[in-house]
Design a protein around this motif. Structure first.
Motif, mmCIF file in Angstrom:
data_model
loop_
_atom_site.group_PDB
_atom_site.id
_atom_site.type_symbol
_atom_site.label_atom_id
_atom_site.label_comp_id
_atom_site.label_asym_id
_atom_site.label_seq_id
_atom_site.Cartn_x
_atom_site.Cartn_y
_atom_site.Cartn_z
ATOM 1 N N THR A 25 -5.953 -1.660 29.112
ATOM 2 C CA THR A 25 -5.419 -1.326 30.201
ATOM 3 C C THR A 25 -4.955 -0.015 30.147
ATOM 4 O O THR A 25 -4.917 0.783 29.315
ATOM 5 C CB THR A 25 -4.321 -2.281 30.724
ATOM 6 O OG1 THR A 25 -3.816 -1.877 32.049
ATOM 7 C CG2 THR A 25 -3.106 -2.237 29.849
ATOM 8 N N HIS B 248 1.344 6.520 40.434
ATOM 9 C CA HIS B 248 0.680 6.682 41.882
ATOM 10 C C HIS B 248 1.707 7.704 42.601
ATOM 11 O O HIS B 248 2.719 7.398 42.966
ATOM 12 C CB HIS B 248 0.516 5.384 42.839
ATOM 13 C CG HIS B 248 -0.077 5.461 43.859
ATOM 14 N ND1 HIS B 248 -1.576 5.092 44.131
ATOM 15 C CD2 HIS B 248 0.432 5.989 45.103
ATOM 16 C CE1 HIS B 248 -1.792 5.321 45.227
ATOM 17 N NE2 HIS B 248 -0.537 5.945 45.995
ATOM 18 N N HIS C 79 0.544 1.431 38.562
ATOM 19 C CA HIS C 79 -0.334 0.320 38.616
ATOM 20 C C HIS C 79 -1.329 0.911 37.600
ATOM 21 O O HIS C 79 -1.596 1.699 36.914
ATOM 22 C CB HIS C 79 -1.119 0.144 39.665
ATOM 23 C CG HIS C 79 -1.770 1.173 40.500
ATOM 24 N ND1 HIS C 79 -3.220 1.409 39.982
ATOM 25 C CD2 HIS C 79 -1.354 2.111 41.435
ATOM 26 C CE1 HIS C 79 -3.593 2.416 40.750
ATOM 27 N NE2 HIS C 79 -2.692 3.071 41.484
ATOM 28 N N HIS D 230 -5.020 1.415 35.812
ATOM 29 C CA HIS D 230 -5.792 2.111 36.413
ATOM 30 C C HIS D 230 -7.263 2.028 35.425
ATOM 31 O O HIS D 230 -8.026 2.914 35.325
ATOM 32 C CB HIS D 230 -5.612 3.785 36.648
ATOM 33 C CG HIS D 230 -6.254 4.118 37.920
ATOM 34 N ND1 HIS D 230 -7.518 4.468 37.636
ATOM 35 C CD2 HIS D 230 -5.806 4.662 38.904
ATOM 36 C CE1 HIS D 230 -7.918 5.065 38.868
ATOM 37 N NE2 HIS D 230 -6.842 5.250 39.755
ATOM 38 N N GLU E 125 -9.740 -1.484 37.762
ATOM 39 C CA GLU E 125 -8.501 -1.760 38.605
ATOM 40 C C GLU E 125 -8.764 -2.915 39.427
ATOM 41 O O GLU E 125 -7.770 -3.793 39.948
ATOM 42 C CB GLU E 125 -8.326 -0.576 39.576
ATOM 43 C CG GLU E 125 -7.813 0.507 39.475
ATOM 44 C CD GLU E 125 -7.920 1.782 40.291
ATOM 45 O OE1 GLU E 125 -8.890 2.459 39.885
ATOM 46 O OE2 GLU E 125 -7.271 1.854 41.180
ATOM 47 N N MET F 26 -5.201 -4.994 39.074
ATOM 48 C CA MET F 26 -4.303 -4.833 40.182
ATOM 49 C C MET F 26 -4.270 -6.162 40.906
ATOM 50 O O MET F 26 -3.217 -6.519 41.245
ATOM 51 C CB MET F 26 -4.784 -3.636 41.096
ATOM 52 C CG MET F 26 -4.250 -2.233 40.506
ATOM 53 S SD MET F 26 -4.895 -0.918 41.513
ATOM 54 C CE MET F 26 -3.886 -1.178 42.871
#
Lengths: 479, 485
Positions: free
Chosen positions: B160, B165, B205, B207, B210, B214
């Motif tokens: 991960t 963002h 979050h 990336h 994703e 997410m």
């Protein structure tokens, strides 16, 4: 054969001697029936009754009416068949015929059975042929009686065998009918399930919520399921009429009813150990074959035919017909106390005896094979029914109830839930079929253990015994 | 509702006074004294924007070292901002703010990405991926100019990363797996470090893969408060992160492969009735920061009872004379929007996504259309085959949950909440803003008691007669007939 012309005086004295000799051969039909009844009651069948047109017949008819007025049980149906099946009654008459033969054997100058005894004409210029014939008769009558005895035994065994067969046919028919009733009920349930789905769709169509296509699809499935109901109804009619035939019923007597549920699997199965011996010991056909051998030996004047004929294994319980061990021998010779028999005749007689002996042996081997095969089929059908009941059906029920929860959660409509119900019913139908097959093949096994070599006509061709009958062709009783 | 730290009545009065006098805070004055001209310059660049002034990138490059250049010099970094003194901490309904340590003037945060057995609302739990034992991740809250150091420990079974963002960070800190950095392998701990050079409402979050990560819940909000701001601090500052999930009824894990049929819609990873209410006192300045990290959907968030201004995006503050007034703010996927208003209207106010399917819990889309169907006699016919069956849906979904039918375990189909006047047939992305006069704390004040005469109710006979209205509707005007073509 024509009666010999006999000097009356000689005849009279001869007759008085013969009567003394033949006295013990005059057995009544009641005693014969009693022996037959004993044979079948040992094998679990009671209630054999011989209609002779006497007052007791009316009592029997009343008993039948009583049995038909309530829900008919399996035992009740067997009882009715024994009392009322006219083919069986015809078989009982065979006892009468055998008895007549027996009496005949004690009378002078009667014909000899089966043409298996040959007399060479012995002529001398001084001999009176009639006297000689009488003398011959005097010698031959004991033989004839022994032969007639054996024939009566054979007839008793044959009659007992017929009774067992009819009882088994009634059992098979009863089981098949119960299964057919349950099957009809379930097919009707399927139609109701599809009908509910169709009704729901019809109302949705009325409200404008679905298309004509959806309605037609639902209706097609529903109408098609009705065909299965029709087939199930026809099957019941057929099976009912087969029962009516077995039970000798017609007219008003045909509206009997039975419990429409197959019995559940018994908790345990009879083990294979000891079954073969039980079957061979009690088999009526093998016993009849032994009697036949006795008869032929007796025809050749053998006093103790048991010495010369091979043994058949009987297990723990020896049949009362057997006296001592039977010796095996590829060939044997024995004195045949026949006057002036030629060598060819003796050889032929030897061969006939050996032939009958081989057939007996083969019969016992075939019976053992059939017992093993039938027992295996019973176990297999039991396992199948048990698996369906214990594993498959509960899973189908779980699927259906989980689907109903999904419907309650408004994730799916009710139609997929009804289809899951249909799958559940289909599993139930499989179970009924497996349970029916189990009981049918178990009836076959019973029949093998209780005296017959082969299943009765009432057994379905696709049942266990029908499969087994194809494996080994039977041994017929030779005359 | 937690008691707001440091927010007593006297503090509030003081700040109101401060607004009126338009003074610079004591803090910023101290900062000017300790860090000198450069900091003041940084303050001009990053924070203290007088109303109407425009800042541009070119102005940035003219005056100072490019923020996109390699190492950040310590002179651009400010001393770590303190809650209360430098900012009013945000309120996170159903969530929490990540505490930090100060190490050599750097704010140190520690995130742990791991599997979490999360409750969306009583009756629905699922195995999701979250941070530090909860779904979503905690709010990371800091102040413009802070140097932050974020450790990320990966306790998942998959590699991960974390992407910040909207934040302007060095390229290698941007968190795009394979592009900015090697993905963090299971069991490893990586370090991200950068100086915050903006204010606003941002997000973070995973990336790497994703779509999966997410969708499983690896998302969170990142709030950066201004160092010096003339803008009044709001009395109530809420952070709401919007998300969507696909959880089959009776299952216990969201399906990250779902693209269109999402059936659980959440605010801060909770679905109504599991959403904590937002509480404000009458006349409070209320700010609501909305982030949307839904996989495939935008959400028009509609607030009843108020007209608000959309004041910020994830690009920055919208100048006041360019702000949009609205009653519903569209928050596109992958963006943030901030609204502000004065809570001058007491009552219980629904706030929800206006996509009607997003205020339903676990609705199934294979259920046939039952509206208007005549169900008379059908129940008995079907119940004979399916014990317990009842026809449903002829009058819509309203009474589905109240029927009390047995449903699969761990599911909340069509579930709503009990309200003061009956069952509230909403779920999902729905919460309530409760505005009250005269409350001494911000705990949930229960249901609003409307003053008499201000609740819609059955019209009495006298009222009907006085207004010339027939109860059966016959006195109402009919739509004009269309002329035949």
């Amino acid at each position: 054969m024509p009666t010999m012309p006999i000097n009356r005086i000689i005849t009279g004295s001869a007759v008085s001697v013969l009567l003394a000799v033949a006295g013990c051969a005059h057995v009544s039909t009641d005693a014969l029936l009693k022996d037959t009844q004993e044979l079948v009651s040992e094998r679990g069948v009671t209630g054999v009754y011989w209609r002779k047109g006497e007052a007791e017949d009316a009592q029997v008819d009343a008993a039948i009416t009583e049995l038909l007025s309530k829900e008919l049980t399996l035992d009740g149906a067997v009882q009715i068949a024994l009392l009322n099946n006219r083919n069986l009654q015809a078989t009982y008459e065979g006892l009468q015929i055998a008895q007549a033969d027996l009496v005949q054997a004690g009378l002078l100058g009667n014909p000899v059975f089966g043409g298996s005894i040959r007399f060479a004409p012995h002529a001398g210029p001084e001999f009176d042929l009639g006297l000689m014939q009488n003398f011959i008769d005097l010698l031959v009558i004991p033989l004839r009686q022994r032969m007639a005895d054996a024939a009566v035994e054979v007839t008793k065994l044959q009659v007992a065998g017929e009774v067992m067969t009819v009882a088994a046919a009634v059992k098979s028919g009863f089981i098949s009918l119960q299964a057919a009733e349950q099957t009809l009920e379930m097919r009707q349930q399927v139609v109701r399930a599809l009908g509910a789905s169709f009704e729901l769709t019809r109302r949705l169509r009325q409200a404008g919520n679905v298309r004509d296509l959806d309605l037609a699809s639902e209706r097609a499935a529903y109408e098609q399921a009705k065909l299965d109901v029709r087939l199930a109804e026809v099957a019941i009619v057929t099976l009912r009429e087969e029962m009516n035939e077995l039970l000798g019923l017609w007219g008003k007597q045909t509206d009997w009813r039975i419990a429409n549920r197959l019995p559940e699997l018994p908790p345990q199965e009879v083990p294979l150990k000891g079954l073969e011996n039980e079957a061979v010991a009690g088999n009526l056909e093998l016993a009849a074959m032994r009697e036949e051998i006795y008869r032929r030996a007796a025809a050749f004047g053998l006093a103790r035919p048991s010495i010369f004929l091979p043994s058949v294994s009987t297990g723990v319980e020896a049949s009362r017909e057997l006296e001592g061990d039977w010796l095996v021998g590829p060939s044997f010779s024995f004195p045949i106390p026949l006057i002036n028999q030629g060598q060819p005749a003796i050889k032929a007689a030897e061969a006939e005896l050996r032939q009958a002996n081989e057939r007996l042996f083969a019969g016992a081997v075939a019976l053992r094979a059939r017992v093993r095969a039938t027992h295996a089929a019973v176990s297999a059908d039991r396992d199948r029914a048990e698996f369906l009941r214990r594993v498959v059906i509960p899973l189908r029920q779980q699927v259906r109830s989980e689907m109903l929860l999904q419907y309650n959660a408004m994730q799916i409509g009710v139609t997929p839930v009804l289809l899951a119900k249909q799958a559940e019913i289909d599993a139930g139908l499989q179970y009924i079929e497996a349970l029916r097959d189990y009981w049918l093949v178990k009836t076959d096994l019973d029949l093998l253990l209780k005296g017959r070599m082969r299943p009765s006509n009432g057994t379905k061709a696709d049942s266990g015994m029908g499969r087994i009958a194809k494996i080994s062709e039977g041994v017929a009783i030779h005359d | 509702m937690k008691k707001l730290s440091g927010q007593t009545t006297s503090d509030r009065e003081e700040r109101v006074n401060a607004r009126i006098s338009n003074r610079v805070s004591r803090v910023s004055r101290r900062q000017v004294l300790t860090h000198g001209v450069m900091l003041a310059g940084a303050g001009v660049l990053l924070g203290n924007r007088p109303a109407g002034a425009e800042t541009s990138a070119s102005a940035t490059h003219e005056n100072h070292t490019s923020p996109f250049e390699g190492e950040v010099s310590s002179t651009q970094q400010a001393s770590p901002g303190e809650p209360g003194r430098d900012y009013t901490p945000v309120i996170v309904p159903n969530g929490w703010t990540l505490p930090f340590e100060i190490v050599d003037g750097v704010k140190v945060f520690h995130l742990v990405a791991e599997e979490v057995y999360h409750e969306f609302t009583p009756g629905l739990r699922a195995h999701c991926w979250g941070y530090n034992g909860a779904v979503h991740g905690p709010v990371i809250e800091a102040v413009e100019g802070d140097r932050v150091r974020i450790f990320l420990t990966n306790k998942l079974s998959a590699p991960t990363t974390a992407h910040w963002h909207g934040l302007i960070v060095p390229s290698g800190m941007d968190g795009v797996g394979g592009l900015s950095q090697r993905a963090i392998a299971p069991g490893e701990t990586f370090m991200y470090e950068f100086t915050l050079r903006q204010t606003g409402t941002y997000m973070y979050h995973a990336h790497h893969d994703e779509m999966t990560q997410m969708a499983m819940g690896l998302v969170g909000m990142f709030i950066i408060h201004p160092r010096n701001s003339e803008h009044p601090r709001p009395d109530r500052d809420f952070v709401l992160l919007l998300h969507e999930w696909a959880i089959e009824v009776g299952a216990e894990r969201p399906n990250p492969n779902e693209m269109t049929d999402f059936n659980v819609l959440t605010i801060n990873a909770r679905a109504f009735p599991g959403t904590e209410s937002l509480v404000a006192k009458q006349d409070d300045r209320v700010r609501i920061r909305l982030g949307n990290l839904s996989a495939m959907d935008h959400h028009p968030i509609h607030l009843h009872g108020f007209s608000f201004n959309i004041t910020e995006t994830d690009g920055g503050i919208i100048p006041e004379n360019r702000q949009w007034p609205a009653t519903a703010v569209l928050v596109p996927a992958g963006t943030t929007r901030v609204i502000e208003f004065i809570a001058d209207n007491p009552g219980d106010w629904a706030m929800h996504c206006h996509m009607t399917h997003h205020v339903m819990n676990q609705m199934g889309h294979d259920f046939p259309n039952m509206i208007g169907m005549n169900a008379k006699g059908l129940d008995e016919h079907v119940a004979e085959l399916l014990p317990g069956y009842m026809t449903m849906g002829q009058n819509g979904m309203g009474d589905a949950a109240e029927m009390g039918m047995p449903i699969p375990a761990n599911s909340i189909p069509m579930v709503g909440g009990n309200g003061p006047h009956g069952y509230i047939t909403m779920g999902g992305m729905f919460t309530i803003l409760k505005v009250r006069e005269n409350i001494s704390n911000y705990d949930d004040p229960g249901w609003y008691s409307a003053p008499s005469g201000t609740t819609a109710s059955v019209a009495s006979k006298e009222t009907l007669r006085a207004n010339g209205v027939k109860r059966d509707g016959s006195s109402a005007p009919r739509a004009p007939k269309r002329s035949k073509r």
